[in-house]
Write an enzyme that holds these catalytic residues in place. Structure first.
Site, PDB file in Angstrom:
ATOM      1  N   ASN A   6      -3.129   5.769 -12.573  1.00  0.00           N
ATOM      2  CA  ASN A   6      -3.241   4.908 -11.389  1.00  0.00           C
ATOM      3  C   ASN A   6      -4.035   3.624 -11.682  1.00  0.00           C
ATOM      4  O   ASN A   6      -3.547   2.516 -11.475  1.00  0.00           O
ATOM      5  CB  ASN A   6      -3.912   5.703 -10.269  1.00  0.00           C
ATOM      6  CG  ASN A   6      -3.724   5.017  -8.933  1.00  0.00           C
ATOM      7  OD1 ASN A   6      -2.684   5.173  -8.302  1.00  0.00           O
ATOM      8  ND2 ASN A   6      -4.679   4.213  -8.534  1.00  0.00           N
ATOM      9  N   GLY A  21     -26.029  12.430 -13.630  1.00  0.00           N
ATOM     10  CA  GLY A  21     -25.576  11.060 -13.846  1.00  0.00           C
ATOM     11  C   GLY A  21     -26.113  10.035 -12.863  1.00  0.00           C
ATOM     12  O   GLY A  21     -25.814   8.852 -12.982  1.00  0.00           O
ATOM     13  N   ASP A  33       0.858  -1.196   0.000  1.00  0.00           N
ATOM     14  CA  ASP A  33       0.000   0.000   0.000  1.00  0.00           C
ATOM     15  C   ASP A  33       0.884   1.233   0.000  1.00  0.00           C
ATOM     16  O   ASP A  33       1.919   1.241   0.682  1.00  0.00           O
ATOM     17  CB  ASP A  33      -0.908  -0.031   1.252  1.00  0.00           C
ATOM     18  CG  ASP A  33      -2.148   0.843   1.103  1.00  0.00           C
ATOM     19  OD1 ASP A  33      -1.982   2.055   0.886  1.00  0.00           O
ATOM     20  OD2 ASP A  33      -3.264   0.319   1.216  1.00  0.00           O
ATOM     21  N   ARG A  51     -30.559   2.562  -3.926  1.00  0.00           N
ATOM     22  CA  ARG A  51     -29.280   1.882  -4.174  1.00  0.00           C
ATOM     23  C   ARG A  51     -29.249   0.545  -3.439  1.00  0.00           C
ATOM     24  O   ARG A  51     -29.990   0.322  -2.491  1.00  0.00           O
ATOM     25  CB  ARG A  51     -28.099   2.739  -3.679  1.00  0.00           C
ATOM     26  CG  ARG A  51     -27.918   4.037  -4.436  1.00  0.00           C
ATOM     27  CD  ARG A  51     -27.379   3.811  -5.844  1.00  0.00           C
ATOM     28  NE  ARG A  51     -27.229   5.068  -6.559  1.00  0.00           N
ATOM     29  CZ  ARG A  51     -28.191   5.633  -7.283  1.00  0.00           C
ATOM     30  NH1 ARG A  51     -29.403   5.083  -7.383  1.00  0.00           N
ATOM     31  NH2 ARG A  51     -27.959   6.762  -7.916  1.00  0.00           N
ATOM     32  N   ILE A  70     -30.100  16.129   0.031  1.00  0.00           N
ATOM     33  CA  ILE A  70     -30.591  14.941  -0.682  1.00  0.00           C
ATOM     34  C   ILE A  70     -30.757  15.339  -2.145  1.00  0.00           C
ATOM     35  O   ILE A  70     -31.533  16.249  -2.475  1.00  0.00           O
ATOM     36  CB  ILE A  70     -31.918  14.437  -0.077  1.00  0.00           C
ATOM     37  CG1 ILE A  70     -31.664  13.951   1.358  1.00  0.00           C
ATOM     38  CG2 ILE A  70     -32.525  13.328  -0.947  1.00  0.00           C
ATOM     39  CD1 ILE A  70     -32.880  13.381   2.062  1.00  0.00           C
ATOM     40  N   TYR A 120     -13.926   6.972 -14.307  1.00  0.00           N
ATOM     41  CA  TYR A 120     -13.627   5.978 -13.264  1.00  0.00           C
ATOM     42  C   TYR A 120     -14.164   4.604 -13.677  1.00  0.00           C
ATOM     43  O   TYR A 120     -13.436   3.603 -13.668  1.00  0.00           O
ATOM     44  CB  TYR A 120     -14.245   6.424 -11.923  1.00  0.00           C
ATOM     45  CG  TYR A 120     -14.363   5.304 -10.931  1.00  0.00           C
ATOM     46  CD1 TYR A 120     -13.220   4.761 -10.349  1.00  0.00           C
ATOM     47  CD2 TYR A 120     -15.605   4.766 -10.582  1.00  0.00           C
ATOM     48  CE1 TYR A 120     -13.316   3.713  -9.454  1.00  0.00           C
ATOM     49  CE2 TYR A 120     -15.709   3.726  -9.689  1.00  0.00           C
ATOM     50  CZ  TYR A 120     -14.560   3.195  -9.121  1.00  0.00           C
ATOM     51  OH  TYR A 120     -14.664   2.148  -8.250  1.00  0.00           O
TER      52      TYR A 120
END
Ligand code: UD1
Length: 325
Positions: A95, A287, A35, A224, A210, A144
């Site tokens: 990365n 999104g 790490d 979710r 929210i 991402y």
């Protein structure tokens, strides 16, 4: 007695990584953590695991570590802020893509054949149907998500071309902490709903915003699939065992199959803490899909795994336990 299996956990000081290390040690694996401590925290390191400080960008060091030989690599080291990936894609390319390719090449150079890779629900993009299964089209809406999808494709090629096997675990929304309180390193600058709710409860933030209350859901807020981090960790153990038993590659959703709305999360956190959570409705976040819920039958079938945490208040309690009151 048979030798302990050797596991290299890259990103083992992070939020999910530290829970994976804890589970590996409890299951009698010999663990090395690699790490760079950029977001990992010293208090998340276990003394029973070896620690090597280093970056996945450092090809030489990666090779040195890999040359020690491992039965399985678990790779969780990644940048993961969706918004940042859209403004600084170079960082994410370096990365998440180049760094992971360094790992894969060190593996193939050193004869390490198996990897469990942290992938994400973000590879799917806007859901075309629900629940999302692994056959759902992969059309990420963020850079991402793209980096993770791209590595899945590279691993698939390597699995065809080399003696190399992978299990890509597509995590849905990870929440909670080890119920025994052994992992205490909270993420800095959290971006996700539950850590933000905790900051409101502890007074670090005035109120929760929210994002949207006009979605096509029963209470108008987004739904979710929140999965407890210890359930994610046990799935990694199952994936390691599967790779050691059979040289076959898989892509597997890790989810509960159950949806919870933002308002339901708020009310559950109020019940757990006994406090009111001040909130206001803000515009939709760009999104955000209305509903994300995933099918976990592949994980049940291939990994013989099922989530053990099913009650949202119990899940939130494991996070609330860490708050200074
Ligand atoms: C997150 C990740 C995504 C990953 C997924 C599964 C981010 C931005 N996205 O998605 O890459 O694939 O988990 O691991 O990290 N919300 C609020 N107010 C807030 C924060 C969030 O209302 O202050 C709402 C959001 O609109 C969303 C829900 O809470 O509906 C969850 O948000 P978040 O925790 O950010 O996760 P996701 O965006 O679902």
């Amino acid at each position: 007695m048979s030798e302990k299996k050797k596991i290299l956990v890259i990103g083992g000081a992070g939020y999910i990584g530290s829970h994976v290390v804890k589970a590996l040690l409890a299951n009698n694996f010999a663990v090395t953590v690699y790490d760079n401590m950029s977001t990992g925290q010293p208090c998340n390191l276990f003394t029973d695991a070896n620690f090597v400080g280093g970056d996945i960008a450092d090809e030489k060091k990666m090779h040195e570590v890999m040359a020690k030989g491992f039965d399985v690599v678990i790779h969780l080291a990644a940048k993961k802020a969706v918004g940042e990936s859209m403004t600084n894609p170079q960082l994410y390319a370096k990365n998440n893509i180049s760094g992971t390719i360094n790992i894969l090449n060190a593996m193939t150079d050193c004869g390490v054949k198996n990897i469990v890779f942290s992938s994400t629900a973000a590879v799917y993009g806007m859901p075309k149907y629900l629940p999302i299964d692994e056959q759902h089209p992969v059309e990420p809406m963020s850079f991402y998500g793209f980096t993770k999808a791209e590595i899945e494709r590279v691993m698939d090629w390597y699995s065809k071309l080399k003696d190399f096997h992978y299990i890509a675990l597509r995590y849905f929304n990870a929440v909670g902490y080890a119920a025994d309180g052994s992992i205490r390193g909270k993420e800095k600058n959290p971006q996700n709903l539950l850590p933000i709710i905790m900051e409101v409860l502890s007074g670090k933030r005035k109120e929760l915003q929210i994002f949207g209350n006009d979605y096509d859901t029963p209470d108008g807020t987004c739904i979710r699939d929140y999965i407890h981090v210890e359930d994610l960790a046990t799935a990694h153990i199952a994936a390691v065992n599967e790779l050691c038993a059979r040289p076959v590659s898989h892509i597997i959703n890790l989810s509960t199959g159950k949806g919870t709305s933002v308002l339901e999360m708020v009310h559950a956190a109020e019940n757990v803490s006994g406090k009111k959570i001040p909130f206001k409705f803000a515009p939709r976040r760009s999104g955000d899909p209305a509903i994300v819920v995933a099918d976990n039958s592949t994980a049940r079938k291939i990994l013989h795994w099922a989530p053990q945490y099913t009650d949202m208040e119990q899940i939130i309690q494991t996070t609330w336990n860490l708050e200074e009151k």
